[in-house]
Scaffold this motif. Structure first.
Motif, PDB file in Angstrom:
ATOM      1  N   UNK A 107       2.592  11.332  -4.775  1.00 38.73           N
ATOM      2  CA  UNK A 107       2.721  10.348  -3.693  1.00 38.73           C
ATOM      3  C   UNK A 107       1.383   9.632  -3.478  1.00 38.73           C
ATOM      4  N   UNK A 108       0.288  10.387  -3.446  1.00 38.97           N
ATOM      5  CA  UNK A 108      -1.022   9.770  -3.254  1.00 38.97           C
ATOM      6  C   UNK A 108      -1.402   8.838  -4.391  1.00 38.97           C
ATOM      7  N   UNK A 109      -1.172   9.274  -5.633  1.00 41.48           N
ATOM      8  CA  UNK A 109      -1.516   8.447  -6.791  1.00 41.48           C
ATOM      9  C   UNK A 109      -0.640   7.204  -6.866  1.00 41.48           C
TER      10      UNK A 109
ATOM     11  N   UNK B 138      -1.079  -0.135  -4.200  1.00 41.13           N
ATOM     12  CA  UNK B 138      -2.094  -0.934  -3.510  1.00 41.13           C
ATOM     13  C   UNK B 138      -2.903  -1.766  -4.500  1.00 41.13           C
ATOM     14  N   UNK B 139      -3.227  -1.171  -5.654  1.00 41.87           N
ATOM     15  CA  UNK B 139      -3.938  -1.920  -6.684  1.00 41.87           C
ATOM     16  C   UNK B 139      -3.079  -3.082  -7.187  1.00 41.87           C
ATOM     17  N   UNK B 140      -1.807  -2.793  -7.427  1.00 46.52           N
ATOM     18  CA  UNK B 140      -0.895  -3.816  -7.962  1.00 46.52           C
ATOM     19  C   UNK B 140      -0.794  -5.029  -7.061  1.00 46.52           C
ATOM     20  N   UNK B 141      -0.793  -4.805  -5.766  1.00 46.75           N
ATOM     21  CA  UNK B 141      -0.624  -5.915  -4.822  1.00 46.75           C
ATOM     22  C   UNK B 141      -1.944  -6.354  -4.195  1.00 46.75           C
ATOM     23  N   UNK B 142      -3.043  -5.941  -4.798  1.00 43.38           N
ATOM     24  CA  UNK B 142      -4.352  -6.381  -4.348  1.00 43.38           C
ATOM     25  C   UNK B 142      -4.707  -5.927  -2.943  1.00 43.38           C
ATOM     26  N   UNK B 143      -4.189  -4.781  -2.541  1.00 43.63           N
ATOM     27  CA  UNK B 143      -4.386  -4.320  -1.167  1.00 43.63           C
ATOM     28  C   UNK B 143      -5.231  -3.060  -1.086  1.00 43.63           C
TER      29      UNK B 143
ATOM     30  N   UNK C 235      -6.794   3.170   0.869  1.00 39.12           N
ATOM     31  CA  UNK C 235      -7.073   4.354   0.060  1.00 39.12           C
ATOM     32  C   UNK C 235      -7.126   5.592   0.953  1.00 39.12           C
ATOM     33  N   UNK C 236      -7.687   5.432   2.147  1.00 37.43           N
ATOM     34  CA  UNK C 236      -7.681   6.540   3.099  1.00 37.43           C
ATOM     35  C   UNK C 236      -6.273   6.918   3.508  1.00 37.43           C
TER      36      UNK C 236
END
Length: 223
Positions: A165-167, A173-178, A184-185
């Motif tokens: 779930x964390x990964x 988030x990386x995919x959508x530039x967020x 990340x927290x």
């Protein structure tokens, strides 16, 4: 990207804490298995550094951080010494150790994913290495202790699922530039909270659908 989320000093401090707690769990298993002092140290080192070592070798981050930072290598040894002399007391605070272990799981699945992506891997491969970073040391620990890895046992509370779930949250988030310090927290907390809930309520992954009981299978095999 990893340096954009945490300052180097904060990242290093978090890594040391996670390594120390993972090393405690490895050393405690060695004591339960009646290993000598060398075996305790080996299991502490492997549990703490195995996942990150595997990740760094796969992505080509050589020499791995475990061998370039003296703190990474000596922290498991300190944990081993602590357990060697004080293991009855450490056993009494096992609940607290488990909480910190869950925090380390959440942290490493996120930082492992981001580091793999920084080295040019795709999103799916990065998430897989994030998972490996978080759980790889525990798998190696169990193999060396001649046990079925906890990761594969149906009678253990969810461990890999929180890391997944964390990964997964991280790569989305990386995919959508967020991806930033806040998101990340959030991914770390999501994995951490899911692990704590699984320990509290003993959540486990389902087994094969319509599976016969082991007793029935053994009876049919002997007739």
């Amino acid at each position: 990207m990893l340096n954009e989320l945490f300052t180097p000093s904060v990242q290093h401090a978090l890594d040391i804490v996670g390594i120390f707690v993972f090393a405690i769990s490895g050393a405690l298993l060695a004591v339960r298995k009646n290993f000598d002092v060398f075996g305790i140290a080996v299991l502490a080192e492997v549990t703490a550094l195995g996942g990150g070592l595997f990740r760094d070798i796969v992505i080509g981050a050589v020499p791995p951080a475990a061998f370039t930072d003296l703190g990474y290598f000596t922290t498991p040894l300190l944990a081993a010494v602590l357990v060697f002399f004080l293991h009855p007391h450490v056993e009494r605070i096992q609940v607290g150790v488990n909480v910190f272990d869950a925090a380390g799981l959440g942290l490493f699945c996120v930082t492992g994913t981001v580091k793999a992506y920084d080295y040019g891997l795709g999103l799916t491969a990065s998430a897989a290495l994030g998972l490996a970073t978080a759980v790889g040391g525990g798998v190696l620990r169990d193999v060396l202790a001649n046990e079925v890895p906890s990761l594969l046992r149906w009678d253990r509370d969810l461990y890999a699922v929180p890391a997944i779930v964390g990964a997964t949250t991280t790569v989305l988030c990386i995919r959508f530039g967020a991806l930033n310090a806040f998101t990340s927290g959030t991914a770390v907390i999501a994995a951490f909270a899911l692990r704590l809930l699984s320990m509290r309520y003993h959540w486990r992954a389902p087994r094969a659908y319509n599976r016969k009981s082991a007793t029935a299978e053994e009876s049919s095999a002997t007739t």
